[in-house]
Design an enzyme around this catalytic site. Structure first.
Site, short mmCIF file in Angstrom:
data_model
loop_
_atom_site.label_atom_id
_atom_site.label_comp_id
_atom_site.label_asym_id
_atom_site.label_seq_id
_atom_site.Cartn_x
_atom_site.Cartn_y
_atom_site.Cartn_z
N GLU A 1 2.10 12.02 -3.13
CA GLU A 1 1.96 10.60 -3.46
C GLU A 1 0.92 9.93 -2.57
O GLU A 1 0.10 9.14 -3.04
CB GLU A 1 3.31 9.88 -3.31
CG GLU A 1 4.36 10.37 -4.28
CD GLU A 1 5.21 11.51 -3.73
OE1 GLU A 1 6.29 11.74 -4.29
OE2 GLU A 1 4.81 12.19 -2.75
N HIS B 1 1.43 14.23 1.79
CA HIS B 1 2.31 14.41 0.65
C HIS B 1 1.57 14.03 -0.63
O HIS B 1 0.60 13.26 -0.59
CB HIS B 1 3.55 13.54 0.79
CG HIS B 1 4.49 13.99 1.88
ND1 HIS B 1 5.80 13.61 1.91
CD2 HIS B 1 4.31 14.80 2.96
CE1 HIS B 1 6.40 14.14 2.96
NE2 HIS B 1 5.50 14.87 3.62
#
Length: 158
Positions: free
Chosen positions: A57, A55
């Site tokens: 992040e 992902h």
């Protein structure tokens, strides 16, 4: 601070579009900033790397930690194009940045097919009630290693 936050958040949003446009994964981007410098960048790479943990992040945190040669992001701000999912939120808390700033909400993500509400619900269920069958076995054997950690003289605390 708000104008700087907006500028950095726009960079995270631009990364989300880049990742989507290049078919790397979903429309999510993130950056990590320390002392006014972008030290980590990431966009969703789940489908292009066959890595469900890639992902935006997490990718940005990994990039920043590599760049800064550390496993904690104190003194940093993480900017994300969307409110982090439970996995990313956990990673953010482990990385310990000073702040988190995001644009879209988890409800916005759900409206385009990225609904993580079920994960939040699963976390609160008893093991036997979870959708993925979960077993807790060999606790004593596993805990023996954890007890050794307490005695380890050369460990690096985190």
């Amino acid at each position: 601070m708000e104008e700087k936050d907006k500028a950095y958040l726009r960079e995270a949003i631009a990364l989300s579009k880049h990742g989507m446009d290049t078919n790397c994964g979903g429309p999510f981007g993130a950056i990590v900033v320390k002392d006014g410098q972008i030290v980590g960048r990431g966009y969703n790479k789940v489908t292009s790397t066959n890595d469900p943990t890639a992902h935006a992040e997490v990718v940005a945190i990994r990039d920043a930690c590599h760049f800064l040669n550390t496993f904690q992001l104190d003194g940093c701000v993480l900017y994300s194009s969307c409110e982090p999912c439970p996995m990313c939120l956990g990673a953010i808390y482990w990385a310990r940045p000073d702040r988190l700033v995001f644009a879209c909400t988890k409800e916005d993500a759900a409206s385009i097919g990225f609904d993580d509400a079920f994960i939040y619900e699963e976390i609160n269920l008893k093991l036997e009630e979870r959708k993925i069958p979960t077993s807790n076995i060999l606790k004593e054997e596993g805990f023996d290693t954890m007890k050794l950690w307490l005695k380890k003289d050369d460990k690096k605390e985190y």
